[in-house]
Design a protein around this motif. Structure first.
Motif, PDB file in Angstrom:
ATOM      1  N   ARG A  46       0.644  -1.023   0.158  1.00  0.00           N
ATOM      2  CA  ARG A  46      -0.128  -0.057  -0.077  1.00  0.00           C
ATOM      3  C   ARG A  46       1.115   1.077  -0.065  1.00  0.00           C
ATOM      4  N   TRP A  47       2.197   0.648  -0.199  1.00  0.00           N
ATOM      5  CA  TRP A  47       3.239   2.076   0.704  1.00  0.00           C
ATOM      6  C   TRP A  47       2.917   3.386  -1.397  1.00  0.00           C
ATOM      7  N   THR A  48       3.403   4.574  -1.001  1.00  0.00           N
ATOM      8  CA  THR A  48       3.656   5.268  -2.327  1.00  0.00           C
ATOM      9  C   THR A  48       4.749   4.872  -2.561  1.00  0.00           C
ATOM     10  N   ILE A  49       5.260   4.450  -2.324  1.00  0.00           N
ATOM     11  CA  ILE A  49       6.669   4.279  -3.237  1.00  0.00           C
ATOM     12  C   ILE A  49       6.328   2.662  -4.171  1.00  0.00           C
ATOM     13  N   ASP A 108      20.348   6.806   2.062  1.00  0.00           N
ATOM     14  CA  ASP A 108      21.001   5.445   1.069  1.00  0.00           C
ATOM     15  C   ASP A 108      19.867   4.672   0.184  1.00  0.00           C
ATOM     16  N   PHE A 109      18.558   4.520   0.927  1.00  0.00           N
ATOM     17  CA  PHE A 109      17.406   4.020  -0.028  1.00  0.00           C
ATOM     18  C   PHE A 109      17.314   4.771  -1.250  1.00  0.00           C
ATOM     19  N   VAL A 110      17.068   5.964  -1.306  1.00  0.00           N
ATOM     20  CA  VAL A 110      16.718   6.806  -2.400  1.00  0.00           C
ATOM     21  C   VAL A 110      17.574   6.512  -3.147  1.00  0.00           C
ATOM     22  N   LYS A 111      19.260   6.839  -2.712  1.00  0.00           N
ATOM     23  CA  LYS A 111      20.414   6.279  -3.779  1.00  0.00           C
ATOM     24  C   LYS A 111      19.980   4.734  -4.179  1.00  0.00           C
ATOM     25  N   GLY A 165      14.398   9.041 -15.703  1.00  0.00           N
ATOM     26  CA  GLY A 165      14.748  10.481 -14.718  1.00  0.00           C
ATOM     27  C   GLY A 165      14.461  11.144 -13.384  1.00  0.00           C
ATOM     28  N   ILE A 166      13.418  10.123 -12.801  1.00  0.00           N
ATOM     29  CA  ILE A 166      12.846  10.624 -11.887  1.00  0.00           C
ATOM     30  C   ILE A 166      13.444  10.710 -11.090  1.00  0.00           C
ATOM     31  N   LYS A 167      13.520  11.056  -9.635  1.00  0.00           N
ATOM     32  CA  LYS A 167      14.108  12.016  -8.710  1.00  0.00           C
ATOM     33  C   LYS A 167      12.838  12.090  -7.104  1.00  0.00           C
ATOM     34  N   ILE A 168      13.348  11.547  -6.609  1.00  0.00           N
ATOM     35  CA  ILE A 168      12.357  11.208  -5.256  1.00  0.00           C
ATOM     36  C   ILE A 168      11.779  12.827  -4.283  1.00  0.00           C
TER      37      ILE A 168
END
Length: 533
Positions: free
Chosen positions: A135-138, A198-201, A213-216
């Motif tokens: 259910r998380w957005t990511i 760290d998880f973003v990377k 090209g998606i950036k959090i």
């Protein structure tokens, strides 16, 4: 200051929460007491396999709940509500609201209730070695990428429901830490919670993500912690909330929060080793941790945060009171048919009488068994649900047994998840407090204590916890002392709050355990129903 004078001077504080079935608005005074309220009833619908709400209902619900609150102020105090000291918006967490750069919705709102992101959830959980629920957005975002959905290349911003409404009112793309922790994992960085770098990377280095090209931090709202100001009501936002034009712009808003965060605040459960349970259409428990979990339990234990960024183990079940609400309404309809509508009590009386009757049930619920799965339940391994009631030919089919089986069924999946924390992780919980409709009767509190195997308390504000908790967070954002949130709640909000505490009664614990054993064995029946019906 008297309430009338406080409202007249613009010193009341507003909290609005979008729940699954009701949108509730609460106005509080300087003693944190609710002094006016309004609400709007709505329901999600299953359209093309997606649980959703239309944007038109979001607007209608927001305006109606505020109008009802405004009407309540007029009737109680003879005043037209024109100004507020502070305000805040809360809503059910998670989900997926994707917009392009012109603020056009790209795909229907995908709510927390959807279980359509299994591949994304598993791949991200493995990538991070951290549980990422469906259910998380990511999960919704990455599943759309995996599915190569046409709208992905047009995304400018992805919101949760609370963050989206906050944007409509303030023009600011901000979000509170608690709600943000259901978008993407957070981590304390430079003393504040933010998206885990760290998880973003790792996510942005995935080939499919890199190609787009998606950036959090470009597409998700900015994370703010409890106590910060997240924007002010714009002229356009004031007109959106109150089309009559009475409400003034410039009101400070705190960071928008999820219903889990407001539940923690409303139950004074933001300290380590405290916990809370929110039990309504869905049900979840939140335990504020004093140590990291030794293992990851995707689909069962989620890791989120308090509004001020402390780690929280969350057990979330999609289904709680929804099914027994249908049964109570069914019984009410039968009574109406017999005695006429004019002689039939209000629905609240049915809940009180029927749930209280359940305390007279046999210890084994007469051998009755029910599943409240209106939708999927990941804790027990279901991607879709079938409400189910089963009994053997010699079961004792009495009203008391039937009602207790419904009440116990509402807690079955939650307990399955909590047993992992109790038995595998040896998590210590010093106190648990409940909020939500399940706690409106004494029997509900007794059953929760039995299921959780510990004493459970309910605040006198249990039935209206979410919007009240949101109003408290709005008040905290203006606090000049800037105590930490736990101290603020303890010293200023709950120092005189009344609550009822229920110990886990031996006989009811045994009764629930008997039911739970039958519940676990009967999951094969539920599985067959899902597959065949």
């Amino acid at each position: 200051m008297e309430n009338k004078e406080l409202i007249e001077k613009g010193n009341a504080i507003l909290g609005i929460e979008f729940g699954s079935t009701r949108i509730k608005a609460v106005l509080i005074n300087d003693k944190f007491e609710p002094i006016a309220n309004g609400s709007y009833t709505w329901e999600n619908s299953l359209e093309n396999g997606i649980w959703t709400y239309p944007l038109s209902k979001i607007k209608e619900g927001l305006q109606t709940s505020y109008a009802e609150l405004k009407k309540d102020v007029k009737e109680k105090y003879g005043l037209t509500l024109k100004n507020l000291k502070a305000a805040g918006i809360s809503a059910m967490m998670h989900g997926y609201l994707a917009f392009d750069k012109e603020d056009n919705l790209l795909t229907p709102f995908r709510t927390w209730r959807n279980t359509i992101t299994g591949q994304a959830s598993k791949e991200l959980s493995d990538l991070f070695n951290f549980p990422i629920p469906e259910r998380w957005t990511i999960s919704h975002l990455y599943q759309a990428i995996l599915n190569k959905e046409e709208h992905i290349g047009k995304i400018s911003t992805v919101y949760t429901l609370a963050a989206y409404i906050h944007y409509l009112l303030t023009g600011e793309k901000n979000i509170g830490a608690g709600d943000a922790s259901g978008i993407f994992p957070l981590k304390i960085q430079n003393t504040k919670a933010d998206y885990n770098s760290d998880f973003v990377k790792k996510f942005e280095n995935l080939e499919s993500v890199k190609n787009l090209g998606i950036k959090i931090k470009d597409i998700f709202p900015k994370v703010l912690n409890a106590g910060e100001i997240a924007g002010k009501l714009t002229e356009q936002g004031a007109k959106f909330l109150d089309p009559s034009g009475d409400l003034q712009a410039g009101i400070p808003f705190c960071p928008p929060e999820g219903d889990a965060g407001t539940g923690m605040v409303a139950t004074n459960s933001v300290k380590e080793k405290t916990g809370n349970i929110s039990a309504g259409t869905s049900i979840f428990s939140m335990i504020v941790l004093n140590k990291d979990l030794e293992a990851s339990y995707p689909g069962i234990i989620d890791m989120v945060t308090t509004p001020d960024g402390k780690p929280v183990a969350m057990v979330h079940a999609n289904n709680c009171t929804g099914e027994h609400n249908y049964w109570v309404n069914f019984i009410k309809e039968a009574v109406e048919e017999m005695v006429g509508k004019e002689n039939t009590p209000e629905i609240g009386s049915f809940y009180d009488k029927l749930i209280t009757k359940s305390l007279q049930a046999d210890k084994d619920c007469g051998g009755l068994l029910g599943y409240n799965y209106l939708s999927g339940e990941s804790i027990t391994g279901f991607t879709s649900g079938r409400p189910l009631f089963v009994r053997s030919e010699n079961a004792k089919f009495t009203l008391a047994n039937f009602m207790r089986s419904l009440m116990f069924s509402s807690l079955g999946a939650l307990r399955c998840g909590m047993d992992i924390l109790y038995e595998k992780e040896n998590i210590c919980v010093e106190s648990m407090t409940g909020a939500g409709g399940y706690f409106k009767t004494e029997a509900g509190l007794k059953y929760m204590a039995a299921a959780m195997k510990t004493k459970v308390s309910a605040m006198e504000t249990a039935g209206e916890g979410g919007p009240w908790g949101m109003a408290i967070l709005a008040a905290y954002s203006l606090d000049s002392d800037k105590n930490n949130l736990a101290d603020y709640l303890e010293k200023k909000v709950f120092n005189t709050c009344k609550k009822i505490t229920q110990e886990a009664e031996k006989e009811l614990v045994e009764s629930f355990n008997i039911f739970l054993e039958r519940y676990k064995k009967g999951l094969a029946i539920e599985k067959a129903a899902v597959e065949k019906l």
